[in-house]
Design an enzyme around this catalytic site. Structure first.
Site, PDB file in Angstrom:
ATOM      1  N   ASP A  13       1.863  28.184   2.327  1.00  0.00           N
ATOM      2  CA  ASP A  13       0.471  28.485   1.989  1.00  0.00           C
ATOM      3  C   ASP A  13      -0.325  28.671   3.274  1.00  0.00           C
ATOM      4  O   ASP A  13       0.230  28.589   4.379  1.00  0.00           O
ATOM      5  CB  ASP A  13      -0.131  27.352   1.152  1.00  0.00           C
ATOM      6  N   ASP A  19      -5.314  22.702  -2.454  1.00  0.00           N
ATOM      7  CA  ASP A  19      -4.863  22.686  -3.849  1.00  0.00           C
ATOM      8  C   ASP A  19      -3.580  23.513  -3.983  1.00  0.00           C
ATOM      9  O   ASP A  19      -3.595  24.666  -4.393  1.00  0.00           O
ATOM     10  CB  ASP A  19      -5.949  23.207  -4.792  1.00  0.00           C
ATOM     11  N   ASP A  47      -0.402  24.737  -5.598  1.00  0.00           N
ATOM     12  CA  ASP A  47       0.096  24.859  -6.969  1.00  0.00           C
ATOM     13  C   ASP A  47       1.611  24.911  -7.061  1.00  0.00           C
ATOM     14  O   ASP A  47       2.192  24.461  -8.054  1.00  0.00           O
ATOM     15  CB  ASP A  47      -0.438  26.148  -7.614  1.00  0.00           C
ATOM     16  N   ASP A  48       2.276  25.543  -6.071  1.00  0.00           N
ATOM     17  CA  ASP A  48       3.670  25.905  -6.268  1.00  0.00           C
ATOM     18  C   ASP A  48       4.560  25.432  -5.121  1.00  0.00           C
ATOM     19  O   ASP A  48       4.176  25.463  -3.959  1.00  0.00           O
ATOM     20  CB  ASP A  48       3.797  27.416  -6.411  1.00  0.00           C
ATOM     21  N   TYR A  98       2.086  30.365   6.247  1.00  0.00           N
ATOM     22  CA  TYR A  98       2.542  31.756   6.179  1.00  0.00           C
ATOM     23  C   TYR A  98       2.945  32.315   7.542  1.00  0.00           C
ATOM     24  O   TYR A  98       4.017  32.905   7.695  1.00  0.00           O
ATOM     25  CB  TYR A  98       1.441  32.644   5.590  1.00  0.00           C
ATOM     26  N   ARG A 148      -6.079  26.159 -10.600  1.00  0.00           N
ATOM     27  CA  ARG A 148      -7.152  27.100 -10.315  1.00  0.00           C
ATOM     28  C   ARG A 148      -7.552  27.960 -11.505  1.00  0.00           C
ATOM     29  O   ARG A 148      -8.612  28.575 -11.489  1.00  0.00           O
ATOM     30  CB  ARG A 148      -6.722  28.041  -9.184  1.00  0.00           C
TER      31      ARG A 148
END
Length: 650
Positions: free
Chosen positions: A204, A210, A212-213, A315, A503
């Site tokens: 990320d 936050d 998510d994955d 990233y 989200r």
């Protein structure tokens, strides 16, 4: 009394019925006069005295007057006011309270009063407020305008004005929800697979909270890959219909603005208990997906799990490592092997989508760097690199799996639907393709298989930005619906997201549907049409808010460029009768070039807004998608707009 005379009343009624009348919308000007524009494209002059009784945007019925060859109208009946609830600024005249609407085409101050609970003396010149219309001169028994101040948004000079005003304008919450009660993992009756020993990882942005994955990938003996996608599970904490859930449903999405995020869920959940943070055990909804060596989705399995992220990656670091740059290396278990496998899967899956679905050109992201006061310091261009694509392809294939599951096993869910060419533009689209010697049938424009084949044919042509821009203009918008349907934009039979439940409330709904399947229970959905309409509306408002805040910041950021007459490279993104709009490549800002800046003699200027072309003295000069050099000439903070002209040096 004359007013009681029935003959006089009858005469007035007869005169009223015989007087020509037209209905349309008020268009204000910089002068004291205006125009009435009808739905059929007619425009009628409104003299200054009559304009005092209306504002720009009012829909009215007006009396038509003809003197020789000149026609004018006098507004008489209000059909729909343009100002019902609006944003404005306080302006005092001789000590009296007034509100000036924050609208580029409304240049007047309306008499105002403060609602009960707001002290008139607390409202200062320049303060930003929410106001509502109380009186309108065209309403029966109203002689003048009067508005009521409903809320003080922000005092003048507050550095957070762009955020506060924008969120208020779009009826969006300014702060994240607060949950004071203790939050605990609920017993849903689900068996959770313990996957904490598997080295899942997240990729990320460095500042993301936050998450998510999380992913885990391994090679299959038969060839291809086994991808495990673990998604944060807020419905493990939030019961349908409770206070937190109802608030999340109302908000529908986390609002992401430069310098400020307003979460859909309380931050305790969004940024902590549900976020897949490194080293923390978290409840998850997971899916194991088997993928062939050519990138085809073979099969999938959804289940509840407990996972632990073994690494929180960024990233840029991952992209550098995959591309053989920099010194960073993955240090978690099987890290190098997993990232190499994920990169291989990404390339194969991308190629599969090129051949079997639809893939569009990548566009860069623009990251805003702000100081603590909210001033924009820099705009960083962030191209889509391999790590972004690794996550993108993983989420897309996971969402395709979700769409298949819900379509086949439930028959409903929150689906993203894109039906390609808009129904009302089918004939126009057929004519456009015929004009360019492209053989297309109506069925190919309305059926997903035919559209996919057409797109793949078009992708083999020489790249033409204008051609692609014209096709985009013919297409409709993506909508959210509860029944399965095609996504023409991606070339997929169905697409349903479940990968961002922190989200997106729609993803929480899909989580609950999947869990109902796992538990063999009836699905929990009711009032589905109203729900998807609400989700679609909130998504639209969020996007408008993001655009508006960025426009405000761009104006402040680029004011020095106006003073320095800096030249920028721009891409033509829109052509209208009044001029053309360009996106500045260096920073993503949008600037408008008025027609008067394109050519001094309007008679020599031919603007075709339908075709997206501009000709000067008979020679085609500009098209949608063209790259042009421009110079900024104005940065207007009152309208949050940038005005540019073509660079004469080019």
């Amino acid at each position: 009394m004359f007013s009681d005379n029935p003959l006089l009343a009858q005469l007035k009624q007869q005169l009223h019925e015989e007087t020509p009348r037209v209905t349309g919308s008020i268009k204000g000007t910089d002068k004291s006069f205006g125009f009435l524009e009808t739905d059929d494209g007619q425009s009628y002059f409104i003299p200054p005295p009559a304009m005092k009784r209306v504002v720009h945007g009012d829909k009215v019925e007006a009396t038509l007057h003809t003197q020789g060859e000149k026609q004018s109208v006098e507004p008489e009946t209000l059909v729909e006011p343009s100002l019902e609830r609006f944003i404005g600024r306080i302006k005092r005249r001789d000590g009296r309270l007034g509100v000036a609407p924050d609208h580029p085409s409304i240049n007047l101050t309306l008499n105002a009063r403060a609602k009960r609970g707001i002290n008139d003396s607390d409202l200062k010149d320049g303060d930003w407020v929410v106001a509502t219309l109380v009186r309108h001169p065209l309403r029966p028994d109203d002689r003048s305008f009067l508005v009521q101040v409903e809320e003080l948004i922000s005092q003048t000079g507050d550095p957070r004005v762009p955020w506060r005003v924008t969120l208020a304008r779009h009826h969006l919450e300014y702060a994240s929800p607060v949950e004071d009660a203790p939050v605990a993992l609920r017993d849903e009756g689900l068996e959770r697979h313990d996957l904490t020993a598997l080295p899942f990882f997240t990729i990320d942005s460095r500042t993301t909270r936050d998450m998510d994955d999380a992913l885990h990938i391994e090679a299959r003996k038969e060839g291809g890959w086994r991808l495990r996608v673990a998604i944060a599970d807020p419905t493990a904490y939030v019961e349908q219909g409770d206070v937190v859930d109802n608030e999340a449903r109302q908000r529908a999405f986390t609002v992401y603005l430069p310098g400020q995020n307003v979460t859909m869920l309380p931050e305790q959940l969004a940024d902590d208990l549900c976020s897949l943070r490194e080293g923390e055990d978290r409840a998850a909804l997971a899916c194991t997906i088997n993928i062939s060596a050519t990138g085809e989705l073979l099969d999938y399995d959804f289940y509840a799990a407990t996972v632990r992220s073994h690494a929180q990656l960024a990233y840029d670091d991952v992209s550098d490592w995959v591309e053989g740059q920099g010194d960073w290396t993955p240090s978690f278990e099987n890290g190098e092997q997993q990232l190499a496998l994920l990169a291989d899967f990404t390339r194969a899956r991308h190629q599969w989508r090129v051949e079997n679905a639809i893939v569009f050109k990548d566009f860069p992201d623009y990251a805003f760097e702000l100081d603590e006061a909210g001033n924009l310091l820099n705009v960083k261009v962030e191209p889509r690199r391999i790590a972004n694509r690794m996550i993108e392809e993983s989420m897309i294939i996971a969402n395709v799996a979700c769409a298949r599951l819900l379509s086949e096993k439930v028959g409903l869910g929150v689906f993203n639907i894109h039906r390609g060419v808009a129904q009302e533009k089918l004939d126009q689209a057929l004519a456009f393709f015929a004009q360019h010697d492209i053989d297309v049938s109506r069925e190919q424009l309305t059926e997903i298989d035919g559209w996919r084949e057409l797109r793949q044919r078009l992708d083999q042509r020489e790249e033409d930005p204008w051609f692609e821009a014209r096709i985009r203009r013919l297409q409709g918008y993506t909508v959210m619906e509860m029944t399965p349907g095609p996504h023409f934009g991606m070339g997929l039979a169905a697409y349903a997201t479940w990968t961002s439940p922190i989200r997106k409330y729609g993803d929480m709904i899909n989580h609950r549907l999947i869990k109902a399947l796992l538990l063999d229970r009836q699905h929990p959905l009711t009032d589905t049409d109203a729900l998807t309409a609400h989700l679609s509306d909130r998504r639209r408002l969020n996007r408008m808010a993001e655009r508006d805040v960025k426009d405000w910041l761009y104006v402040r950021y680029l004011t020095p460029a106006v003073e320095a007459a800096t030249s920028f490279t721009g891409e033509v993104v829109d052509i209208r009768r009044g001029g053309m709009r360009v996106r500045l490549v260096d920073n993503g800002a949008s600037a408008f070039i008025p027609a008067s800046f394109l050519h001094a003699d309007r008679s020599g200027l031919a603007i075709d807004d339908k075709e997206g072309t501009i000709a000067i003295q008979g020679e085609q000069r500009y098209r949608l998608g063209d790259t042009v050099k421009v110079v900024l000439v104005e940065a207007r903070e009152d309208t949050r707009s940038l005005i540019a002209r073509p660079d004469a040096a080019e």
